[in-house]
Scaffold this active site. Structure first.
Site, PDB file in Angstrom:
ATOM      1  CE  LYS A  74      -0.750 -18.514  24.941  1.00  0.00           C
ATOM      2  NZ  LYS A  74      -2.132 -18.301  24.692  1.00  0.00           N
ATOM      3  CG  ASN A  75      -3.002 -21.588  25.983  1.00  0.00           C
ATOM      4  OD1 ASN A  75      -2.980 -20.501  26.010  1.00  0.00           O
ATOM      5  ND2 ASN A  75      -2.940 -22.067  24.695  1.00  0.00           N
ATOM      6  NE  ARG A 109     -10.049 -18.047  19.459  1.00  0.00           N
ATOM      7  CZ  ARG A 109      -8.891 -17.751  20.120  1.00  0.00           C
ATOM      8  NH1 ARG A 109      -8.088 -16.908  19.712  1.00  0.00           N
ATOM      9  NH2 ARG A 109      -8.688 -18.781  21.242  1.00  0.00           N
ATOM     10  N   PRO A 110     -16.589 -17.768  18.944  1.00  0.00           N
ATOM     11  CG  PRO A 110     -18.281 -19.252  18.098  1.00  0.00           C
ATOM     12  CD  PRO A 110     -16.995 -18.527  18.011  1.00  0.00           C
ATOM     13  CB  CYS A 126      -8.477 -12.876  17.880  1.00  0.00           C
ATOM     14  SG  CYS A 126      -8.215 -14.703  17.448  1.00  0.00           S
ATOM     15  CG  ASP A 144      -2.337 -23.354  20.054  1.00  0.00           C
ATOM     16  OD1 ASP A 144      -3.288 -22.652  19.192  1.00  0.00           O
ATOM     17  OD2 ASP A 144      -2.575 -23.377  21.191  1.00  0.00           O
ATOM     18  NE  ARG A 186     -11.606 -14.652  21.102  1.00  0.00           N
ATOM     19  CZ  ARG A 186     -12.285 -15.459  21.725  1.00  0.00           C
ATOM     20  NH1 ARG A 186     -11.835 -16.201  22.305  1.00  0.00           N
ATOM     21  NH2 ARG A 186     -13.387 -15.387  21.357  1.00  0.00           N
ATOM     22  CB  ILE A 194      -9.002 -26.276  15.533  1.00  0.00           C
ATOM     23  CG1 ILE A 194      -8.607 -27.495  15.648  1.00  0.00           C
ATOM     24  CG2 ILE A 194      -9.701 -25.477  17.017  1.00  0.00           C
ATOM     25  CD1 ILE A 194      -9.557 -28.449  16.678  1.00  0.00           C
ATOM     26  NE  ARG A 250      -1.745 -12.174  23.172  1.00  0.00           N
ATOM     27  CZ  ARG A 250      -3.081 -12.223  22.865  1.00  0.00           C
ATOM     28  NH1 ARG A 250      -3.630 -11.750  21.642  1.00  0.00           N
ATOM     29  NH2 ARG A 250      -4.090 -13.032  23.644  1.00  0.00           N
TER      30      ARG A 250
HETATM   31  N1  EPU Z   1     -16.139 -22.586  19.611  1.00  0.00           N
HETATM   32  C1  EPU Z   1     -17.333 -22.268  19.690  1.00  0.00           C
HETATM   33  N2  EPU Z   1     -18.161 -21.919  20.587  1.00  0.00           N
HETATM   34  C2  EPU Z   1     -17.623 -21.666  21.817  1.00  0.00           C
HETATM   35  C3  EPU Z   1     -16.362 -21.995  21.920  1.00  0.00           C
HETATM   36  C4  EPU Z   1     -15.678 -22.428  20.778  1.00  0.00           C
HETATM   37  O1  EPU Z   1     -17.893 -22.503  18.258  1.00  0.00           O
HETATM   38  O2  EPU Z   1     -18.442 -21.353  22.710  1.00  0.00           O
HETATM   39  C5  EPU Z   1     -15.209 -23.015  18.527  1.00  0.00           C
HETATM   40  C6  EPU Z   1     -14.165 -22.181  18.213  1.00  0.00           C
HETATM   41  O3  EPU Z   1     -14.546 -21.031  17.363  1.00  0.00           O
HETATM   42  C7  EPU Z   1     -13.271 -23.113  17.571  1.00  0.00           C
HETATM   43  C8  EPU Z   1     -13.308 -24.345  18.225  1.00  0.00           C
HETATM   44  O4  EPU Z   1     -14.671 -24.182  18.945  1.00  0.00           O
HETATM   45  O5  EPU Z   1     -13.426 -23.079  16.438  1.00  0.00           O
HETATM   46  C9  EPU Z   1     -12.356 -24.664  19.238  1.00  0.00           C
HETATM   47  O6  EPU Z   1     -12.118 -23.580  20.285  1.00  0.00           O
HETATM   48  P1  EPU Z   1     -11.695 -23.646  21.587  1.00  0.00           P
HETATM   49  O7  EPU Z   1     -12.697 -22.963  22.421  1.00  0.00           O
HETATM   50  O8  EPU Z   1     -11.190 -24.835  22.120  1.00  0.00           O
HETATM   51  O9  EPU Z   1     -10.493 -22.367  21.785  1.00  0.00           O
HETATM   52  P2  EPU Z   1      -9.939 -21.458  22.952  1.00  0.00           P
HETATM   53  O10 EPU Z   1     -10.504 -22.343  24.110  1.00  0.00           O
HETATM   54  O11 EPU Z   1     -10.752 -20.014  22.708  1.00  0.00           O
HETATM   55  C10 EPU Z   1      -7.771 -22.342  23.408  1.00  0.00           C
HETATM   56  C11 EPU Z   1      -6.238 -21.858  23.388  1.00  0.00           C
HETATM   57  C12 EPU Z   1      -6.149 -21.443  22.079  1.00  0.00           C
HETATM   58  C13 EPU Z   1      -5.981 -22.718  21.177  1.00  0.00           C
HETATM   59  C14 EPU Z   1      -7.344 -23.573  21.317  1.00  0.00           C
HETATM   60  C15 EPU Z   1      -7.555 -24.741  20.562  1.00  0.00           C
HETATM   61  C16 EPU Z   1      -6.228 -20.935  25.485  1.00  0.00           C
HETATM   62  C17 EPU Z   1      -6.167 -19.544  26.259  1.00  0.00           C
HETATM   63  N3  EPU Z   1      -6.409 -20.839  24.235  1.00  0.00           N
HETATM   64  O12 EPU Z   1      -8.430 -21.562  22.887  1.00  0.00           O
HETATM   65  O13 EPU Z   1      -4.631 -21.124  22.174  1.00  0.00           O
HETATM   66  O14 EPU Z   1      -5.736 -22.577  19.720  1.00  0.00           O
HETATM   67  O15 EPU Z   1      -7.958 -23.824  22.521  1.00  0.00           O
HETATM   68  O16 EPU Z   1      -6.795 -25.723  21.210  1.00  0.00           O
HETATM   69  O17 EPU Z   1      -6.279 -21.950  26.246  1.00  0.00           O
HETATM   70  C18 EPU Z   1      -2.797 -19.881  21.315  1.00  0.00           C
HETATM   71  O18 EPU Z   1      -2.199 -20.115  22.458  1.00  0.00           O
HETATM   72  O19 EPU Z   1      -1.978 -19.553  20.252  1.00  0.00           O
HETATM   73  C19 EPU Z   1      -4.132 -20.161  21.080  1.00  0.00           C
HETATM   74  C20 EPU Z   1      -4.942 -19.692  20.235  1.00  0.00           C
END
Ligand code: EPU
Length: 417
Positions: free
Chosen positions: A22-23, A121-122, A116, A304, A92, A326, A396
């Site tokens: 998915k990701n 998740r900013p 969420c 995850d 998201r 995380i 999902r």
């Molecule tokens: N963060 C910030 N600012 C930003 C972006 C992220 O502070 O601009 C923080 C987040 O709040 C979090 C950390 O950085 O504390 C890591 O977040 P990240 O941005 O890596 O998460 P994501 O990209 O939103 C993806 C996966 C998630 C997975 C995370 C971590 C996708 C679509 N989603 O999310 O997948 O948990 O990376 O590996 O790729 C899932 O599949 O169940 C899922 C939640």
């Protein structure tokens, strides 16, 4: 609304095929916005998040077609730069259209995704990256508005490792003028998979899979065909289920090199794990040993997989600490596991788990995607029946998980709630 009913106590035995990731699929589908013409993606998992993405891409003017696991996206007719709230709030990861839209149309208006269940998740790092590439960013009425004359290469340091942030900026930078360097970039296999697809389209990206990614901008990209990599989290979930039920399962189509942290922890827990090409054979043993786990960006143990591994630890011998580094609120499954008899105490971002002899089936509520998988796993070893509600979270991100478990001998079925 559906629910899943699991009658615990059956060993999982047999062979199971892993679906596409998915990701990896979500950013790759968004990357099709970067060029004209039909892109073909195979091994796309059939999931609600994929449908949501295709709905969004169609809204933007792309022609999308999904036949089984093959998806075609042709963004030749891209005619809107706005991703509205109604589509973004469903998922998201819709924020992944921001980078491609700015790169392609020089402007984008994308609803802010908001938090969420697992955390705030900013997206500040996505926005900062785009600003450094020369986009002007305004936030108003719940939307991000980004615009530019032309994106220009820049040096971008991410304060935190962000997976979709790295992907978004990488997609923007491939069409920017000049060279972009991303530092402290995410090293997740899904980032590498996206870079491979972009390079196939004609981009010039080096270093994906390491913390420093160098992107030399090009004038335009061309459509391609590509297969989505297999889902390491689904594979890890199936492997943990095998370990938990004292099963003997061959997980087929996995990419073991992407699963090293999970394999390492399963082995420390006493599970026999044998890798043979893209097959991973998992034989659960008793007793299960307690193992400390700390979630970290890749190649560390994936957040995850935290909820699923926690279930294994609830029935292990001894006690262990699971730390979540995380997301700030990724222990919502704990209270449901406690209702099933697990002995878990949470302090801050750590959970102290003392193994118990058995879990006890109960009606439980899934709060997010991985929590729903965790509760199904708990049901596989609990006595009596476990009823997992709010299964839409599961749909999902896991393709027919209950069917895969049925094939392995679990007593599990979907029912209308
Ligand atoms: N963060 C910030 N600012 C930003 C972006 C992220 O502070 O601009 C923080 C987040 O709040 C979090 C950390 O950085 O504390 C890591 O977040 P990240 O941005 O890596 O998460 P994501 O990209 O939103 C993806 C996966 C998630 C997975 C995370 C971590 C996708 C679509 N989603 O999310 O997948 O948990 O990376 O590996 O790729 C899932 O599949 O169940 C899922 C939640």
């Amino acid at each position: 609304m559906d629910k899943i009913l699991v009658q615990g106590g059956h060993r999982l035995v047999g062979t199971v095929q892993v679906s596409g990731a998915k990701n990896a699929a979500l950013p790759i589908l968004a990357s099709a916005l970067l060029c004209d013409g039909p892109n073909t993606f195979t091994n796309v998992p059939i999931l609600r998040d994929i449908q949501s993405t295709l709905q969004l891409l169609s809204h933007l003017g792309a022609r999308c077609d999904m036949q089984g696991h093959t998806v075609q996206v042709d963004a030749g007719g891209l005619n809107t730069h706005e991703a509205p709230y109604d589509l973004v709030r469903k998922m998201r990861a819709s924020i992944l259209v921001l980078g491609p839209l700015v790169a392609r149309l020089k402007k984008a208006r994308v609803s802010l995704p908001g938090g969420c269940a697992i955390g705030a998740r900013p997206i500040n790092l996505h926005l900062r990256g785009l600003e450094l590439l020369g986009a002007q960013i305004d936030l108003s009425h719940g939307y991000v508005e980004a615009s530019c004359e032309r994106l220009r290469g820049a040096e971008i340091y991410f304060d935190m490792v962000t997976v979709t942030g790295t992907e978004n900026i990488m997609m923007a930078a491939v069409l920017a003028e000049g060279r972009t360097v991303l530092r402290n970039a995410a090293c997740e296999p899904e980032v590498t998979a996206l870079a491979d697809v972009l390079n196939k389209m004609g981009a010039r990206i080096q270093g994906a899979g390491t913390p420093e990614i160098v992107i030399q901008g090009v004038e335009q990209l061309h459509p391609i065909s590509a297969a989505i990599i297999s889902d390491r989290i689904e594979a890890g979930t199936l492997m943990t289920a095998a370990a938990l039920t004292q099963g003997d399962v061959i997980v087929q189509g996995a990419e073991p090199e992407n699963l090293e942290a999970v394999i390492h922890k399963l082995r420390l827990a006493g599970t026999q794990v044998d890798v043979n090409g893209n097959q991973i054979r998992v034989q659960g043993q008793r007793p299960i040993h307690s193992v400390d786990v700390k979630t970290l960006p890749y190649p560390g143990f994936p957040t995850d997989m935290q909820a699923q591994f926690m279930v294994l630890m609830t029935v292990a011998r001894g006690s262990c600490l699971i730390s979540e580094t995380i997301f700030e609120n990724r222990f919502i499954h704990v209270s449901e596991l406690q209702r099933m008899g697990a002995d878990i105490a949470v302090t801050g971002n750590s959970a102290l788990i003392k193994g118990v002899a058995r879990l006890s089936g109960a009606p439980v509520m899934a709060s997010d995607l991985r929590a729903s998988a965790c509760l199904i796993l708990a049901g596989l070893v609990a006595d009596n029946t476990t009823e997992v509600n709010r299964v839409y979270h599961l749909d999902r991100g896991y393709e027919a998980l209950e069917v895969k478990f049925q094939q392995l001998g679990a007593a599990i079925r979907r029912a209308k709630a």
